[in-house]
Design a protein around this motif. Structure first.
Motif, PDB file in Angstrom:
ATOM      1  N   GLY A  17       0.840  -1.142  -0.128  1.00  0.00           N
ATOM      2  CA  GLY A  17       0.105   0.018   0.222  1.00  0.00           C
ATOM      3  C   GLY A  17       0.722   1.292   0.104  1.00  0.00           C
ATOM      4  O   GLY A  17       0.259   2.464  -0.102  1.00  0.00           O
ATOM      5  N   VAL A  18       2.078   1.203   0.021  1.00  0.00           N
ATOM      6  CA  VAL A  18       2.930   2.461  -0.103  1.00  0.00           C
ATOM      7  C   VAL A  18       3.343   2.851  -1.389  1.00  0.00           C
ATOM      8  O   VAL A  18       3.816   1.956  -2.189  1.00  0.00           O
ATOM      9  CB  VAL A  18       4.288   1.972   0.775  1.00  0.00           C
ATOM     10  CG1 VAL A  18       5.209   3.187   0.797  1.00  0.00           C
ATOM     11  CG2 VAL A  18       4.159   1.587   2.213  1.00  0.00           C
ATOM     12  N   ASN A 722     -13.717   4.359  -3.389  1.00  0.00           N
ATOM     13  CA  ASN A 722     -13.632   5.704  -2.312  1.00  0.00           C
ATOM     14  C   ASN A 722     -14.217   5.175  -0.885  1.00  0.00           C
ATOM     15  O   ASN A 722     -15.515   5.479  -0.638  1.00  0.00           O
ATOM     16  CB  ASN A 722     -14.353   6.936  -2.824  1.00  0.00           C
ATOM     17  CG  ASN A 722     -13.978   7.986  -2.026  1.00  0.00           C
ATOM     18  OD1 ASN A 722     -13.319   8.082  -0.963  1.00  0.00           O
ATOM     19  ND2 ASN A 722     -14.813   9.067  -2.532  1.00  0.00           N
ATOM     20  N   ASP A 723     -13.429   4.453  -0.013  1.00  0.00           N
ATOM     21  CA  ASP A 723     -13.535   4.121   1.277  1.00  0.00           C
ATOM     22  C   ASP A 723     -12.485   3.841   2.280  1.00  0.00           C
ATOM     23  O   ASP A 723     -11.496   4.272   1.529  1.00  0.00           O
ATOM     24  CB  ASP A 723     -14.498   2.754   1.218  1.00  0.00           C
ATOM     25  CG  ASP A 723     -15.449   2.318   2.316  1.00  0.00           C
ATOM     26  OD1 ASP A 723     -15.354   3.138   3.338  1.00  0.00           O
ATOM     27  OD2 ASP A 723     -16.232   1.474   2.003  1.00  0.00           O
ATOM     28  N   GLU A 724     -12.638   3.537   3.282  1.00  0.00           N
ATOM     29  CA  GLU A 724     -11.696   3.398   4.406  1.00  0.00           C
ATOM     30  C   GLU A 724     -10.226   2.899   3.871  1.00  0.00           C
ATOM     31  O   GLU A 724      -9.303   3.274   4.062  1.00  0.00           O
ATOM     32  CB  GLU A 724     -12.276   3.008   5.480  1.00  0.00           C
ATOM     33  CG  GLU A 724     -11.114   2.902   6.657  1.00  0.00           C
ATOM     34  CD  GLU A 724     -10.751   4.185   7.144  1.00  0.00           C
ATOM     35  OE1 GLU A 724      -9.524   4.383   7.326  1.00  0.00           O
ATOM     36  OE2 GLU A 724     -11.384   5.096   7.020  1.00  0.00           O
ATOM     37  N   PRO A 725     -10.484   1.509   3.097  1.00  0.00           N
ATOM     38  CA  PRO A 725      -9.035   1.152   2.892  1.00  0.00           C
ATOM     39  C   PRO A 725      -8.262   2.083   1.867  1.00  0.00           C
ATOM     40  O   PRO A 725      -6.981   2.305   2.177  1.00  0.00           O
ATOM     41  CB  PRO A 725      -9.573  -0.078   1.982  1.00  0.00           C
ATOM     42  CG  PRO A 725     -10.758  -0.535   2.280  1.00  0.00           C
ATOM     43  CD  PRO A 725     -11.417   0.910   3.036  1.00  0.00           C
ATOM     44  N   ILE A 730      -4.142   6.603   1.416  1.00  0.00           N
ATOM     45  CA  ILE A 730      -3.713   8.076   1.470  1.00  0.00           C
ATOM     46  C   ILE A 730      -2.951   8.516   2.636  1.00  0.00           C
ATOM     47  O   ILE A 730      -1.834   9.269   2.474  1.00  0.00           O
ATOM     48  CB  ILE A 730      -5.190   8.831   0.949  1.00  0.00           C
ATOM     49  CG1 ILE A 730      -5.633   8.420  -0.376  1.00  0.00           C
ATOM     50  CG2 ILE A 730      -4.715  10.276   1.274  1.00  0.00           C
ATOM     51  CD1 ILE A 730      -6.718   9.143  -0.602  1.00  0.00           C
ATOM     52  N   ARG A 731      -3.585   8.282   3.887  1.00  0.00           N
ATOM     53  CA  ARG A 731      -2.858   8.792   5.007  1.00  0.00           C
ATOM     54  C   ARG A 731      -1.578   8.349   5.285  1.00  0.00           C
ATOM     55  O   ARG A 731      -0.741   9.026   5.809  1.00  0.00           O
ATOM     56  CB  ARG A 731      -3.915   8.381   6.327  1.00  0.00           C
ATOM     57  CG  ARG A 731      -5.125   8.932   6.291  1.00  0.00           C
ATOM     58  CD  ARG A 731      -5.741   8.822   7.848  1.00  0.00           C
ATOM     59  NE  ARG A 731      -5.998   7.431   8.047  1.00  0.00           N
ATOM     60  CZ  ARG A 731      -7.163   6.801   7.955  1.00  0.00           C
ATOM     61  NH1 ARG A 731      -8.071   7.509   7.159  1.00  0.00           N
ATOM     62  NH2 ARG A 731      -7.240   5.546   7.940  1.00  0.00           N
ATOM     63  N   LEU A 732      -1.350   7.061   4.862  1.00  0.00           N
ATOM     64  CA  LEU A 732       0.093   6.578   4.902  1.00  0.00           C
ATOM     65  C   LEU A 732       0.995   7.172   4.020  1.00  0.00           C
ATOM     66  O   LEU A 732       1.959   7.549   4.552  1.00  0.00           O
ATOM     67  CB  LEU A 732      -0.194   4.968   4.746  1.00  0.00           C
ATOM     68  CG  LEU A 732       1.098   4.154   4.504  1.00  0.00           C
ATOM     69  CD1 LEU A 732       1.895   4.085   5.771  1.00  0.00           C
ATOM     70  CD2 LEU A 732       1.080   2.855   4.271  1.00  0.00           C
ATOM     71  N   ASN A 733       0.502   7.087   2.792  1.00  0.00           N
ATOM     72  CA  ASN A 733       1.705   7.779   1.928  1.00  0.00           C
ATOM     73  C   ASN A 733       1.703   9.094   2.055  1.00  0.00           C
ATOM     74  O   ASN A 733       2.886   9.762   2.076  1.00  0.00           O
ATOM     75  CB  ASN A 733       0.988   7.491   0.373  1.00  0.00           C
ATOM     76  CG  ASN A 733       1.142   6.050   0.109  1.00  0.00           C
ATOM     77  OD1 ASN A 733       2.071   5.541  -0.097  1.00  0.00           O
ATOM     78  ND2 ASN A 733      -0.004   5.326   0.185  1.00  0.00           N
TER      79      ASN A 733
END
Length: 802
Positions: A17-18, A722-725, A730-733
């Motif tokens: 996910g990165v 467009n959901d929590e995953p 996005i928050r991670l990157n």
């Protein structure tokens, strides 16, 4: 998901996910202004000042563009774009070259507009492997009488189907000129119906002699049989023509020609059925009634209409017949008559329509018929062309050493080589000579002006009229513009730099991608600089700052502004200090937080002369240097922000004067013991009266850097569910990117949560947003503000009062 089918261990890879967000460049500059050469109205990348000089030439006398670019690189810049501007009067230097018949054939134009194009010179020659078809073009650029650039384009063709078709090949490969066919030229209305290959060995003066020659070559009483050669028609594959089975040579020249035609077409047709030739063995009275063999292409078989012959690997016949360009033959291709006339003076063997009447005239000359040559005002040069025993022997008899494959009938080429050698070896002569191909003698001036042309060239002797009729005098070079005097060039037009670019030239057109919009084709730029044009009124120049700042804001870039001329009075004093409202006047016309002004102008040493120029080129370089060493969040100001490569400042400001301007948001350049430094880092939104959060240059530029980096680094989000995953990714990157900046010291705070935040969840993206396909990402950061005012409190200790 792994599809299992057998008992065992299955391995699959899963994305972490990165997705790395890479920071964009922060200090790519864009410059606009007049130059002496270079592409007009388009952005050209320069990675050093030598790149600028190679593309845009010496500094334009009316523009500060070159000095601004140089100061950019001197102060630490490494990457910029330059857009050359000029008004509509700018035009390219041009000239049209003609062919031997006087028909205009090629229009040569300087690659770009400007006076520089008047220094372009062209040299044309036919010294190619196929001198009856192709030509060479040499392009020279003279600046101040010195050749500063040159190009050579070889083996050019006037055949549109050829890989080296002159207009397209030169225009694509040259950095100096474009060439195109003259507008009135019809390449399909040539003087020649077809191309041909003619063997230049005289075959005798009657049918019996011709039969004997072929008998002795193909079926000799002793020695090697010579019965084969290779032939190509209109660029076809090479076909082996083998006459070994010709046991009995026909009795007449016409019958021999018919037999050859049948065998050649059988060999060629086996490879390319559409290719056909016609063979003729004809007699010429001017050539001592000798017969010559000619193989002519059939134009119905191909558009090129060319015949080429080369030697066979064994039992070769081509060298013995002087057949093929490599063997002393003549090969003329259709459309070769549209080639431009060679520069210099020539003894032409063609008759102007692809025929060889002149060459046949040479063949019939006696060896003692030419005794000397006179070139211009030089003393007559004696010529000894007798190579065989009798002076009256004809030119086609040679004295080449050994057993000549051509039966010592290669004398014409031998005589022309003797003339060339005599001219080149003449002591003190200003001329040299060379054979271009086998039969075209070029007489060239070793030096002199571009229009250097001998007053006359004249042969002497009983046969002088024959050679003198074949002489063609021409200038040493062709010139673009109107400086040339060649009778084979016309339509010269001088290049013109045009006048001062006006407001419209700078602002440009978004559809045509001109002016500021030339940068639309550029992936990214960060700083815009508009160096002064000395002919532009200051009032007009000040009108440019508004549109420039609007364009910068749209591209997430920053505008650097030079001080207006009226900020310094006639006495050289800072009038702006007394009339500070002018800063507000400037501020009112621009996007304030995307622009900054710097004062005063710089002085620099231009080859011993002290001149002045706006400071923004140097400031842009300083910004680039600071970004590289400290980061975009560091103010490009302070004692380490020294300005390099300059001789001084136009005005030496005092601390009090600096204080007046600083509060207004005008950045001052100062003279300190440590050198010349930038002592301000405010945007035009940085007046103390405004209280803007974009007061400081490093904060504004850091925000632009983050915005552009995130804009590019989050493209992968588009069309994802467009959901929590997705929000977590996005928050991670984005968080990883912001944390990297925090660790480099870009933000305030001792911990990440004090320095920045990244928010993307159901609170920022509501169900209504999701229904509309919108994902909202909120990023905040705590910027570092420069320590602009350092206050030190000192207290004396009273001491012991006891």
């Amino acid at each position: 998901m792994v599809q299992v089918s057998y008992p065992g261990v299955y391995i699959q890879e899963k994305s972490s996910g990165v997705r790395t967000i890479t920071g964009v460049a922060t200090s790519i500059a864009a410059f606009f202004g007049r130059a002496t050469t270079g592409p007009l109205r388009s952005a050209v990348r320069c990675l050093g000042y030598p790149d600028f000089v190679r593309t845009f030439g010496a500094p334009h006398p009316q523009s500060e563009l070159a000095w601004a670019v140089r100061q950019f690189f001197d102060n630490g810049g490494t990457d910029c774009y330059v857009v050359r501007l000029a008004n509509a009067a700018a035009r390219r230097a041009e000239v049209t070259l003609g062919n031997d018949a006087g028909t205009p054939v090629l229009r040569a134009r300087a690659k770009v507009e400007g006076l520089w194009g008047n220094g372009l010179r062209l040299e044309v020659d036919y010294a190619t492997p196929n001198p009856g078809e192709t030509f060479n073009l040499r392009v020279l650029l003279e600046t101040g009488g010195t050749v500063t650039a040159s190009e050579t384009h070889v083996n050019l063709s006037m055949d549109p189907a050829a890989a080296r078709f002159a207009p397209s090949f030169v225009s694509q490969g040259s950095t100096l000129i474009d060439i195109e066919l003259d507008a009135g030229l019809d390449l399909n209305a040539g003087l020649m119906a077809a191309g041909y290959s003619e063997a230049r060995r005289p075959l005798g003066g009657n049918d019996a002699a011709v039969q004997t020659v072929f008998d002795d070559l193909i079926n000799p009483a002793a020695g090697t049989r010579r019965h084969s050669f290779e032939l190509s028609v209109d660029g076809s594959a090479w076909a082996l023509v083998n006459l070994s089975t010709l046991a009995a040579v026909p009795a007449t020249a016409a019958a021999i020609a018919t037999e050859l035609q049948t065998r050649i077409n059988a060999a060629v047709g086996a490879l390319v059925p559409a290719r056909q030739v016609a063979v003729a063995i004809t007699q010429d009275a001017a050539a001592d009634n000798q017969f010559f063999l000619r193989i002519t292409a059939n134009t119905a078989g191909g558009d090129n209409a060319a015949v080429r012959v080369r030697r066979a690997a064994s039992n070769d016949l081509a060298a013995s017949l002087l057949l093929g360009a490599d063997n002393g033959g003549v090969e003329i291709a259709r459309r070769s008559e549209f080639r431009p006339v060679p520069s210099g003076s020539l003894l032409r063997f063609e008759d102007g329509a692809g025929g060889l009447a002149r060459l046949n005239d040479f063949t019939g000359l006696a060896q003692d018929a030419i005794t000397q040559i006179t070139i211009g005002a030089e003393p007559p040069l004696a010529l000894n062309l007798q190579t065989t025993a009798a002076p009256t022997d004809l030119w086609y008899l040679d004295a080449r050493p050994g057993d000549s494959p051509s039966g010592h009938l290669d004398g014409v080429r031998e005589k022309l080589q003797r003339i060339a050698s005599a001219i080149s070896a003449a002591p003190g002569s200003r001329y040299r000579a060379e054979l271009q191909g086998s039969y075209q003698l070029a007489i060239l001036a070793k030096d002199g002006t571009l229009n250097e042309t001998p007053a006359a060239i004249a042969f002497s002797g009983a046969g002088a009229a024959t050679l003198n009729a074949a002489l063609q005098l021409n200038t040493r070079q062709y010139a673009l513009g109107t400086a040339g005097t060649s009778t084979f060039a016309s339509g010269g037009q001088d290049g013109n730099d045009g006048g001062m670019p006006d407001f419209a030239d700078y602002v440009g057109d978004p559809v045509q991608k001109t002016g500021f919009f030339a940068l639309d084709t550029v992936d990214i730029f960060n700083l815009m600089i508009l160096p002064a044009d000395l002919e532009m009124p200051d009032a007009t120049r000040q009108q440019l700052w508004g549109p420039a700042s609007i364009y910068c804001a749209a591209r997430r870039a920053f505008l650097l502004i030079d001080p207006p001329a009226n900020w310094v009075d006639a006495a050289g004093l800072p009038a702006i200090v007394q009339n500070s409202s002018q800063v507000n006047d400037l501020r009112a016309t621009v996007v304030k937080d995307h622009a900054a002004v710097f004062f005063p102008r710089l002085r620099f040493n231009d080859r011993g002369t002290i001149r002045s120029a706006g400071p923004t080129g140097a400031i842009a370089g300083l910004i680039a240097r600071t970004d590289a060493s400290r980061g975009v969040w560091k103010a490009p100001a302070g004692t380490e922000a020294d300005l390099r490569g300059i001789a001084g400042l136009e005005v030496k400001l005092t601390d009090l004067e600096n204080g007046v301007l600083n509060k207004l948001g005008a950045n001052c350049l100062r003279v300190f013991p440590s050198g010349f430094v930038n002592w301000g880092a405010r945007t035009l939104d940085g007046s103390d009266d405004l209280g803007s959060e974009w007061k400081y240059i490093p904060i504004r530029r850091l925000a632009l850097f983050i915005e552009e980096s995130l804009f590019r680094g989050t493209q992968w989000v588009v069309f994802e569910p467009n959901d929590e995953p997705l929000w977590a990714k996005i928050r991670l990157n984005v968080g990883v990117f912001m944390n990297g900046l925090f660790r480099q010291g870009a933000f305030q705070g001792s911990t990440p949560d004090q320095a920045y935040f990244v928010k993307c969840d159901a609170e920022t993206t509501t169900q209504a947003d999701r229904n509309l396909g919108i994902v909202n990402i909120e990023v905040g950061f705590a910027p570092l503000k420069p320590a602009e005012f350092v206050v030190i409190t000192i207290q004396q200790i009273a001491g012991d009062l006891q």
